[in-house]
Design a protein around this motif. Sequence first.
Motif, PDB file in Angstrom:
ATOM      1  N   ALA A   1       0.832  -1.203   0.000  1.00 21.13           N
ATOM      2  CA  ALA A   1       0.000   0.000   0.000  1.00 21.13           C
ATOM      3  C   ALA A   1       0.870   1.259   0.000  1.00 21.13           C
ATOM      4  O   ALA A   1       0.610   2.211  -0.747  1.00 21.13           O
ATOM      5  CB  ALA A   1      -0.936  -0.005   1.207  1.00 21.13           C
ATOM      6  N   ALA A   2       1.912   1.249   0.815  1.00 21.74           N
ATOM      7  CA  ALA A   2       2.806   2.408   0.865  1.00 21.74           C
ATOM      8  C   ALA A   2       3.523   2.610  -0.466  1.00 21.74           C
ATOM      9  O   ALA A   2       3.685   3.746  -0.938  1.00 21.74           O
ATOM     10  CB  ALA A   2       3.827   2.232   1.990  1.00 21.74           C
ATOM     11  N   LEU A   3       3.929   1.516  -1.108  1.00 20.63           N
ATOM     12  CA  LEU A   3       4.645   1.630  -2.378  1.00 20.63           C
ATOM     13  C   LEU A   3       3.744   2.085  -3.521  1.00 20.63           C
ATOM     14  O   LEU A   3       4.225   2.686  -4.476  1.00 20.63           O
ATOM     15  CB  LEU A   3       5.350   0.319  -2.718  1.00 20.63           C
ATOM     16  CG  LEU A   3       6.557   0.000  -1.845  1.00 20.63           C
ATOM     17  CD1 LEU A   3       7.154  -1.341  -2.214  1.00 20.63           C
ATOM     18  CD2 LEU A   3       7.606   1.106  -1.911  1.00 20.63           C
ATOM     19  N   LEU A   4       2.454   1.828  -3.416  1.00 15.50           N
ATOM     20  CA  LEU A   4       1.535   2.398  -4.408  1.00 15.50           C
ATOM     21  C   LEU A   4       1.584   3.926  -4.350  1.00 15.50           C
ATOM     22  O   LEU A   4       1.625   4.596  -5.379  1.00 15.50           O
ATOM     23  CB  LEU A   4       0.109   1.908  -4.174  1.00 15.50           C
ATOM     24  CG  LEU A   4      -0.213   0.497  -4.619  1.00 15.50           C
ATOM     25  CD1 LEU A   4      -1.647   0.142  -4.245  1.00 15.50           C
ATOM     26  CD2 LEU A   4       0.007   0.313  -6.097  1.00 15.50           C
ATOM     27  N   VAL A   5       1.593   4.454  -3.140  1.00 14.93           N
ATOM     28  CA  VAL A   5       1.654   5.902  -2.954  1.00 14.93           C
ATOM     29  C   VAL A   5       3.017   6.436  -3.412  1.00 14.93           C
ATOM     30  O   VAL A   5       3.106   7.443  -4.114  1.00 14.93           O
ATOM     31  CB  VAL A   5       1.368   6.279  -1.488  1.00 14.93           C
ATOM     32  CG1 VAL A   5       1.554   7.767  -1.255  1.00 14.93           C
ATOM     33  CG2 VAL A   5      -0.035   5.842  -1.091  1.00 14.93           C
ATOM     34  N   VAL A   6       4.091   5.744  -3.023  1.00 16.61           N
ATOM     35  CA  VAL A   6       5.439   6.155  -3.432  1.00 16.61           C
ATOM     36  C   VAL A   6       5.561   6.138  -4.953  1.00 16.61           C
ATOM     37  O   VAL A   6       6.097   7.077  -5.554  1.00 16.61           O
ATOM     38  CB  VAL A   6       6.511   5.246  -2.782  1.00 16.61           C
ATOM     39  CG1 VAL A   6       7.875   5.439  -3.415  1.00 16.61           C
ATOM     40  CG2 VAL A   6       6.578   5.491  -1.282  1.00 16.61           C
ATOM     41  N   GLY A   7       5.086   5.061  -5.581  1.00 18.22           N
ATOM     42  CA  GLY A   7       5.142   4.971  -7.034  1.00 18.22           C
ATOM     43  C   GLY A   7       4.391   6.103  -7.708  1.00 18.22           C
ATOM     44  O   GLY A   7       4.850   6.668  -8.708  1.00 18.22           O
ATOM     45  N   LEU A   8       3.241   6.433  -7.157  1.00 18.47           N
ATOM     46  CA  LEU A   8       2.428   7.513  -7.710  1.00 18.47           C
ATOM     47  C   LEU A   8       3.120   8.867  -7.560  1.00 18.47           C
ATOM     48  O   LEU A   8       3.254   9.623  -8.531  1.00 18.47           O
ATOM     49  CB  LEU A   8       1.061   7.536  -7.021  1.00 18.47           C
ATOM     50  CG  LEU A   8       0.091   8.628  -7.465  1.00 18.47           C
ATOM     51  CD1 LEU A   8      -0.366   8.363  -8.898  1.00 18.47           C
ATOM     52  CD2 LEU A   8      -1.098   8.681  -6.520  1.00 18.47           C
TER      53      LEU A   8
ATOM     54  N   GLU B   1       3.950   6.665 -11.447  1.00 18.33           N
ATOM     55  CA  GLU B   1       3.371   5.417 -11.939  1.00 18.33           C
ATOM     56  C   GLU B   1       1.854   5.513 -11.848  1.00 18.33           C
ATOM     57  O   GLU B   1       1.316   6.070 -10.879  1.00 18.33           O
ATOM     58  CB  GLU B   1       3.874   4.230 -11.107  1.00 18.33           C
ATOM     59  CG  GLU B   1       5.366   4.013 -11.211  1.00 18.33           C
ATOM     60  CD  GLU B   1       5.893   2.943 -10.278  1.00 18.33           C
ATOM     61  OE1 GLU B   1       7.089   2.642 -10.368  1.00 18.33           O
ATOM     62  OE2 GLU B   1       5.119   2.420  -9.445  1.00 18.33           O
ATOM     63  N   PRO B   2       1.166   4.973 -12.824  1.00 15.47           N
ATOM     64  CA  PRO B   2      -0.301   5.068 -12.791  1.00 15.47           C
ATOM     65  C   PRO B   2      -0.895   4.234 -11.655  1.00 15.47           C
ATOM     66  O   PRO B   2      -0.373   3.176 -11.306  1.00 15.47           O
ATOM     67  CB  PRO B   2      -0.724   4.519 -14.154  1.00 15.47           C
ATOM     68  CG  PRO B   2       0.412   3.679 -14.612  1.00 15.47           C
ATOM     69  CD  PRO B   2       1.650   4.258 -14.003  1.00 15.47           C
ATOM     70  N   LEU B   3      -1.948   4.755 -11.078  1.00  8.79           N
ATOM     71  CA  LEU B   3      -2.664   4.050 -10.015  1.00  8.79           C
ATOM     72  C   LEU B   3      -4.025   3.654 -10.563  1.00  8.79           C
ATOM     73  O   LEU B   3      -4.960   4.438 -10.570  1.00  8.79           O
ATOM     74  CB  LEU B   3      -2.814   4.943  -8.778  1.00  8.79           C
ATOM     75  CG  LEU B   3      -3.443   4.324  -7.552  1.00  8.79           C
ATOM     76  CD1 LEU B   3      -2.664   3.094  -7.101  1.00  8.79           C
ATOM     77  CD2 LEU B   3      -3.512   5.336  -6.424  1.00  8.79           C
ATOM     78  N   HIS B   4      -4.105   2.428 -11.062  1.00  5.99           N
ATOM     79  CA  HIS B   4      -5.336   1.925 -11.658  1.00  5.99           C
ATOM     80  C   HIS B   4      -6.231   1.305 -10.588  1.00  5.99           C
ATOM     81  O   HIS B   4      -5.773   0.904  -9.516  1.00  5.99           O
ATOM     82  CB  HIS B   4      -5.015   0.888 -12.740  1.00  5.99           C
ATOM     83  CG  HIS B   4      -4.220   1.448 -13.872  1.00  5.99           C
ATOM     84  ND1 HIS B   4      -4.701   2.385 -14.747  1.00  5.99           N
ATOM     85  CD2 HIS B   4      -2.939   1.204 -14.263  1.00  5.99           C
ATOM     86  CE1 HIS B   4      -3.776   2.696 -15.625  1.00  5.99           C
ATOM     87  NE2 HIS B   4      -2.690   1.991 -15.357  1.00  5.99           N
TER      88      HIS B   4
END
Length: 143
Positions: free
Chosen positions: A108-115, A120-123
């Motif tokens: 979950a944290a890496l989704l935010v970091v990637g964004l 990075e797209p958050l689909h």
Amino acid sequence: MVAYVWPIALVVVANVMYQICAKSMPSGIDPLAALTVTYFIALVSSAGLYFALNRGGANLLMEYSKLNWVPFVFGLVLVGLEVGFIFAYKAGWQVSTAAIIQSVFLAAALLVVGLILYHEPLHWNKLVGVGICVIGLVFINMK
């Protein structure tokens, strides 16, 4: 295909061994003292592999001239990972759940970091996947 799969396979095997080692750390030793040996072995192994894989023009000092802040922070981060898991296991976490639980929060944290950092797209499917993982946490923690 092999070039794509072998690094992840190595990470999985190494992570399994990592968790076994962290869980099996002798209870009477200070984890930081044990980590001095761990990182000495890592130093020797890394240097040995560097010279073994770069036979022709291996110049470690030249490589060091290319350093930036990352390896220094990475070293601190690795100590945090090691100490965190060792103390989690000393506190009674089970090897079968500690890594899974931290992985869900890490994902979950890496989704935010990637964004934020890497654009990075958050689909929607990633968000659904995290939601399913959170539901999985509920099941893992049911008695």
